[in-house]
Motif scaffolding. Sequence first.
Motif: not given
Length: 219
Positions: A97-103
């Motif tokens: 998904g949204n990699k930045v949001e997930t991290v």
Amino acid sequence: MSQLRCNGKVPTIVFGKVARDIVACKEVVDWLQCPVSGFEDFIVIITDSAVEYEERIDAFLQSVVNGRLHYMVLDMNDSLDRQRFRNKWMSYNIIGGNKVETVIQLLHNIYAHILKTGMISYDFTDLQYILKQGCWVQSVCFKGELSDWVKSFQIQANASYSFGLTLNFDDGERVKDNLDVLHKWLCRLGNNPEVKISLQLYEDEDMETIVIWTYDDEY
């Protein structure tokens, strides 16, 4: 390229420019600088590519891992070696998904629901347990009442979930209503999915829910 971001209690090491830039954002730096005793034994490893940085990750782990240390490896890119990494390392997930949001929200969850003790708390092993249920991981944070967002949140079949809830305990009826909403939503999942829940006291920040889910089929 690697960088150690550490508050003395919650070390997070990054391999790669993308991972470094995410961890360097102000809100993450603030979370990682929260001193909490007793959490010296886990580490978060974030990498642009586990394939590219495998040897350096192994070397780092060999230099710091002891019998008590828990760690998780978060990979920004998919790899045909993903099953080998899952077998090799204690915890390995590909960020979907949204990699930045997930991290950011995974780190937020550690700060808000593992480092802090609440009415219902879980620890790092609980988070690892959910992460091990699937290869891919995603995470989002919703503000406000559960009823405001659960109807629009897409259910992922065969996924496992972690819910970090921050509610106002002074309003007992409101807490009950929110938990009832969550219970009804979980009942829609069927097949007895793996679920972990943390319940924290609302203080000055907004009411919020951090959702983490893992799955084996990319979507």
